[in-house]
Write a protein that holds these residues in place. Structure first.
Motif, PDB file in Angstrom:
ATOM      1  N   HIS A 292      37.502  41.219  36.463  1.00 41.17           N
ATOM      2  CA  HIS A 292      37.426  40.148  35.487  1.00 41.17           C
ATOM      3  C   HIS A 292      38.837  39.775  35.066  1.00 41.17           C
TER       4      HIS A 292
ATOM      5  N   HIS B  16      36.288  32.282  35.036  1.00 34.97           N
ATOM      6  CA  HIS B  16      35.470  32.551  36.230  1.00 34.97           C
ATOM      7  C   HIS B  16      35.936  31.751  37.453  1.00 34.97           C
TER       8      HIS B  16
ATOM      9  N   GLU C 118      26.674  33.714  34.843  1.00 38.13           N
ATOM     10  CA  GLU C 118      26.923  34.997  34.161  1.00 38.13           C
ATOM     11  C   GLU C 118      26.789  34.785  32.656  1.00 38.13           C
ATOM     12  N   GLU C 119      27.317  33.643  32.186  1.00 38.13           N
ATOM     13  CA  GLU C 119      27.266  33.331  30.756  1.00 38.13           C
ATOM     14  C   GLU C 119      25.870  32.800  30.406  1.00 38.13           C
TER      15      GLU C 119
ATOM     16  N   GLU D  57      31.872  35.211  40.405  1.00 39.13           N
ATOM     17  CA  GLU D  57      31.262  34.313  39.408  1.00 39.13           C
ATOM     18  C   GLU D  57      32.066  33.019  39.399  1.00 39.13           C
TER      19      GLU D  57
ATOM     20  N   CYS E 157      36.218  31.724  30.356  1.00 34.56           N
ATOM     21  CA  CYS E 157      36.098  33.149  30.698  1.00 34.56           C
ATOM     22  C   CYS E 157      36.804  33.410  32.027  1.00 34.56           C
TER      23      CYS E 157
HETATM   24 ZN    ZN Z   1      33.326  36.400  32.064  1.00 32.04          ZN
END
Ligand code: ZN
Length: 479
Positions: free
Chosen positions: A169, A110, A144-145, A80, A108
């Protein structure tokens, strides 16, 4: 050195390039489906390394994949790279301080997620180059978000060729994921009414805003009569305008509904939609329902999780420096409420024979220990990896790239996204994924057992996307 160890050592040869790539993605934060810079950067890297690249995967401009090798098994690595709106933040600043006011930021992690996945891909390539049979496929998964990119890719059949897939992650601890996630639906309800002067001719108006408010009141009452595992959230995305003396003829509300299983989610969706219809009847307005996206619940896979756990324990946590620990302590001091590492420690060590040992680390600023494999659990969030897990067996790890207790989607997470601890965690995640991919490529029993487990969990029911036919990803028009 074994062939596997030699292949994993490829990560060291690429480490400067991979860290620079991750930093470049951090410096160019792009929100879901606008990840043009990230797509071009990754595709150029994959082509340079001899991967066979497919762009515009699933008819999504920023989705792509790169494969290396030939024959079975075919193992996927999920990457991601999307950022979050509004989370712009200066690197390694001790206060909330945006690079660009209102800009996006990697809240996040990514930028690291993609970099770690790429590290695993180059190591898997090194293994295959050494005369081994099998194929590795690196997937560039956008949005993804808020966009569920993988759910649209799964619907398009992009993962059908896979025998197994791995991902990770960035997080604040080193552990293998055993949690399932909730399936979700995202739907916009558009209310339509009639304007009039709110004081002179109120009887001529039909308020779309009234309807939306009544729908939301209905949702509050509904909460008492749904399963406690379900979640209903909404955001008012159009309040009908700024003038209180004009009866509002338009109003929009976006709902996100979550449930652990599909039948429960469908029932929840129908009941929320009934609220919308009822509110429209009450107010003499009409309502249209726009389906935005959906994603499936995550199916854990114990077979693959154990493969990852073994490799995580063998390779261990990243080797952090004192400088990394000092930065983690300084950033950690700005976090008022300790977050996940402490929850994970509490829940995962409960029944572990390492309980006493592990609790000693609970106050550390940076997690430098590998946690035992946890029990299966249902989380409250959702992930589009869920859709991939219905197509093929999937396992994921969390690797510490941020101070212990850092909340996800926080400015603190963005602030450490280019730091030494982030780079080290990213490269170590790449090594653990690479080791797991190599085990899966070289051992047919793993693929067979993982598939058998997946089929048992789905009762052999094939994957069916939750996204209705005709619904397209919400891709913003790019300049
Ligand atoms: Zn994430």
């Amino acid at each position: 050195m074994t062939k596997k160890e030699q292949a994993i050592a490829a990560v060291d040869r690429y480490s400067d390039e991979l860290c620079a790539l991750s930093d470049a993605i951090w410096d160019h934060p792009e929100v879901g489906y606008t990840e043009k810079f990230a797509k071009e950067t990754y595709c150029a890297f994959l082509k340079k390394e001899g991967f066979s690249v497919t762009e515009n995967l699933g008819d999504i401009p920023t989705a792509f994949c790169g494969s290396y090798g030939s024959g079975s098994p075919v193992v996927g690595i999920l990457a991601e790279f999307d950022a979050l709106p509004g989370l712009s933040q200066k690197a390694e600043s001790m206060v909330k301080e945006p690079v660009k006011v209102g800009g996006a930021g990697h809240g996040c992690g990514h930028n690291l997620l993609g970099g770690g996945a790429l590290a695993a891909a180059v190591a898997a390539k090194a293994y295959l180059q050494d005369g081994h049979v099998g194929t590795v496929v690196f997937y560039g998964c956008p949005a993804e978000e808020n966009g569920s990119g993988k759910a649209f890719l799964a619907k398009a059949g992009a993962f059908d060729r896979l025998d197994a897939a791995f991902s990770w992650h960035p997080g604040d601890c080193n552990s293998v994921g055993m949690g399932s996630t909730l399936a979700n639906y995202k739907v916009i309800y558009h209310f339509h009414g009639k304007t009039s002067h709110a004081a002179i001719d109120p009887e001529l108006g039909r308020s779309a805003l009234d309807a939306m408010e009544l729908m939301n009141v209905g949702a509050q009452f509904l909460r008492e009569h749904i399963s406690t595992e379900c979640r209903v959230h909404y955001a008012i995305t159009d309040g009908g305008g700024e003038a209180p003396n004009v009866v509002q003829d338009h109003a929009d509300v976006t709902y996100l509904m979550r449930a652990p299983q599909l039948p429960v989610l469908t029932d929840l969706y129908e009941r929320v939609t009934a609220n919308a219809t009822g509110a429209a009847i009450m107010t003499g307005t009409t309502v249209d329902c726009e389906f935005v996206k959906a994603c499936s619940n995550m199916l854990p896979n114990v077979v693959l999780a154990k493969v990852m756990q073994k490799n995580l324990e063998e390779l261990g946590a990243a080797q952090y420096s004192q400088e990394d620990r000092d930065l983690a302590a300084a950033i950690g001091a700005t976090i008022a409420q300790k977050g996940s590492f402490f929850r994970v420690v509490a829940s995962q060590v409960e029944n572990s024979d390492r309980r006493t040992e592990l609790l000693k680390y609970a106050d550390d600023a940076l997690c430098e220990v590998v946690l035992p494999l946890g029990k299966e659990s249902t989380g409250q969030a959702s992930s589009d990896v869920g859709d991939v897990s219905w197509v093929c067996p999937v396992a994921q790890i969390s690797m510490a790239t941020m101070p212990a207790g850092t909340p996800m989607h926080s400015w603190q997470e963005v602030a450490v996204g280019k730091s030494g601890m982030a780079h080290k965690g990213m490269l170590q995640a790449g090594r653990v994924i690479a080791a797991s991919v190599i085990d899966t490529l070289s051992n047919p029993d793993i693929v067979a057992a993982a598939k058998q487990e997946k089929n048992a969990r789905t009762n052999g029911v094939p994957f069916a996307s939750l996204i209705p036919d005709g619904v397209k990803p919400s891709i913003p028009v790019m300049a």
